[in-house]
Design a protein around this motif. Structure first.
Motif, PDB file in Angstrom:
ATOM      1  N   ALA A 215       0.828  -1.205   0.000  1.00 31.74           N
ATOM      2  CA  ALA A 215       0.000   0.000   0.000  1.00 31.74           C
ATOM      3  C   ALA A 215       0.865   1.259   0.000  1.00 31.74           C
ATOM      4  CB  ALA A 215      -0.938  -0.009   1.205  1.00 31.74           C
ATOM      5  N   ILE A 216       1.946   1.251   0.773  1.00 30.15           N
ATOM      6  CA  ILE A 216       2.850   2.404   0.814  1.00 30.15           C
ATOM      7  C   ILE A 216       3.513   2.605  -0.550  1.00 30.15           C
ATOM      8  CG2 ILE A 216       5.028   3.231   1.793  1.00 30.15           C
ATOM      9  CD1 ILE A 216       4.079   1.878   4.455  1.00 30.15           C
ATOM     10  N   LEU A 217       3.973   1.516  -1.168  1.00 24.68           N
ATOM     11  CA  LEU A 217       4.577   1.624  -2.493  1.00 24.68           C
ATOM     12  C   LEU A 217       3.570   2.105  -3.536  1.00 24.68           C
ATOM     13  CD1 LEU A 217       6.794  -1.572  -2.600  1.00 24.68           C
ATOM     14  CD2 LEU A 217       7.566   0.796  -2.498  1.00 24.68           C
ATOM     15  N   SER A 218       2.322   1.703  -3.379  1.00 25.85           N
ATOM     16  CA  SER A 218       1.304   2.137  -4.334  1.00 25.85           C
ATOM     17  C   SER A 218       1.084   3.641  -4.258  1.00 25.85           C
ATOM     18  CB  SER A 218      -0.013   1.403  -4.090  1.00 25.85           C
ATOM     19  OG  SER A 218      -0.661   1.900  -2.925  1.00 25.85           O
TER      20      SER A 218
ATOM     21  N   ALA B 286       3.066   9.647  -8.556  1.00 30.22           N
ATOM     22  CA  ALA B 286       3.849   9.900  -9.770  1.00 30.22           C
ATOM     23  C   ALA B 286       2.985   9.883 -11.030  1.00 30.22           C
ATOM     24  CB  ALA B 286       4.965   8.872  -9.895  1.00 30.22           C
ATOM     25  N   GLY B 287       1.694   9.583 -10.867  1.00 26.55           N
ATOM     26  CA  GLY B 287       0.797   9.581 -12.016  1.00 26.55           C
ATOM     27  C   GLY B 287       0.603   8.226 -12.657  1.00 26.55           C
ATOM     28  N   ASP B 288       1.216   7.185 -12.104  1.00 29.31           N
ATOM     29  CA  ASP B 288       1.057   5.828 -12.638  1.00 29.31           C
ATOM     30  C   ASP B 288      -0.150   5.181 -11.960  1.00 29.31           C
ATOM     31  OD1 ASP B 288       1.348   3.361 -13.798  1.00 29.31           O
ATOM     32  OD2 ASP B 288       3.128   2.801 -12.641  1.00 29.31           O
ATOM     33  N   ILE B 289      -1.332   5.519 -12.450  1.00 26.30           N
ATOM     34  CA  ILE B 289      -2.573   5.064 -11.822  1.00 26.30           C
ATOM     35  C   ILE B 289      -2.695   3.542 -11.899  1.00 26.30           C
ATOM     36  CG2 ILE B 289      -5.097   5.247 -11.852  1.00 26.30           C
ATOM     37  CD1 ILE B 289      -3.626   7.834 -11.052  1.00 26.30           C
ATOM     38  N   ARG B 290      -2.418   2.971 -13.065  1.00 24.24           N
ATOM     39  CA  ARG B 290      -2.563   1.527 -13.241  1.00 24.24           C
ATOM     40  C   ARG B 290      -1.610   0.764 -12.320  1.00 24.24           C
ATOM     41  NH1 ARG B 290      -1.705  -0.455 -19.112  1.00 24.24           N
ATOM     42  NH2 ARG B 290      -2.687   1.557 -19.352  1.00 24.24           N
ATOM     43  N   GLY B 291      -0.342   1.187 -12.276  1.00 24.67           N
ATOM     44  CA  GLY B 291       0.629   0.522 -11.406  1.00 24.67           C
ATOM     45  C   GLY B 291       0.287   0.681  -9.937  1.00 24.67           C
ATOM     46  N   GLY B 292      -0.174   1.872  -9.565  1.00 20.76           N
ATOM     47  CA  GLY B 292      -0.551   2.105  -8.175  1.00 20.76           C
ATOM     48  C   GLY B 292      -1.732   1.257  -7.746  1.00 20.76           C
ATOM     49  N   LEU B 293      -2.732   1.168  -8.615  1.00 15.09           N
ATOM     50  CA  LEU B 293      -3.903   0.352  -8.289  1.00 15.09           C
ATOM     51  C   LEU B 293      -3.567  -1.135  -8.297  1.00 15.09           C
ATOM     52  CD1 LEU B 293      -6.766   2.231 -10.164  1.00 15.09           C
ATOM     53  CD2 LEU B 293      -6.258   2.216  -7.714  1.00 15.09           C
ATOM     54  N   LEU B 294      -2.617  -1.530  -9.147  1.00 14.81           N
ATOM     55  CA  LEU B 294      -2.193  -2.923  -9.193  1.00 14.81           C
ATOM     56  C   LEU B 294      -1.554  -3.360  -7.875  1.00 14.81           C
ATOM     57  CD1 LEU B 294      -2.205  -5.245 -11.249  1.00 14.81           C
ATOM     58  CD2 LEU B 294       0.089  -4.574 -11.898  1.00 14.81           C
ATOM     59  N   LEU B 295      -0.967  -2.424  -7.169  1.00 13.54           N
ATOM     60  CA  LEU B 295      -0.419  -2.714  -5.845  1.00 13.54           C
ATOM     61  C   LEU B 295      -1.454  -2.517  -4.745  1.00 13.54           C
ATOM     62  CD1 LEU B 295       3.056  -0.964  -6.108  1.00 13.54           C
ATOM     63  CD2 LEU B 295       2.668  -3.408  -5.844  1.00 13.54           C
TER      64      LEU B 295
END
Length: 126
Positions: free
Chosen positions: A81-84, A90-99
């Motif tokens: 969750a912290i990494l997300s 940083a604007g990486d919505i897909r990567g953030g939600l994937l985490l």
């Protein structure tokens, strides 16, 4: 019998372990490229594989009803969750939600009554 919520946790944590293995393989493929030196990249691969083994053992422990797995699962999901948050910032919505989404699902499932019973403390009568 393992409850379905515990199976769900075990599957998600197992997939996180597999993702660490894939990430380690990607670092190996790109060995020598990037800002880190080769020794640092090899150490990163070692840490990723060690984390994958730990997550795999944790997934097995959740399925088996081992009490120690609750803390391990909480720590890993909080890190995810912290990494997300960094990815989302940083604007990486897909990567953030994937985490974030699997971490939130696991944390919610971890405190359901069936999983609490499955992972419950086992006391010895004295």
């Amino acid at each position: 019998m393992t409850p379905s919520a515990a199976w769900g946790i075990a599957v998600i944590v197992g997939l996180q372990a597999a993702a660490l293995v894939v990430s380690a393989m990607m670092v190996i493929v790109m060995l020598g490229d990037g800002a880190l030196g080769v020794p640092a990249q090899l150490f990163l691969v070692f840490l990723m594989l060690l984390g994958a083994v730990w997550l795999g053992a944790t997934a097995w422990g959740v399925k088996a009803g081992k009490t120690w797995t609750r803390a391990a699962v909480i720590v890993v999901q909080l890190f995810a969750a912290i990494l997300s948050m960094g990815s989302l910032s940083a604007g990486d919505i897909r990567g953030g939600l994937l985490l974030l989404v699997p971490a939130a699902v696991v944390l919610l499932l971890l405190f359901t009554p069936s999983v609490n019973t499955h992972l419950g403390q086992r006391y010895i009568d004295r």
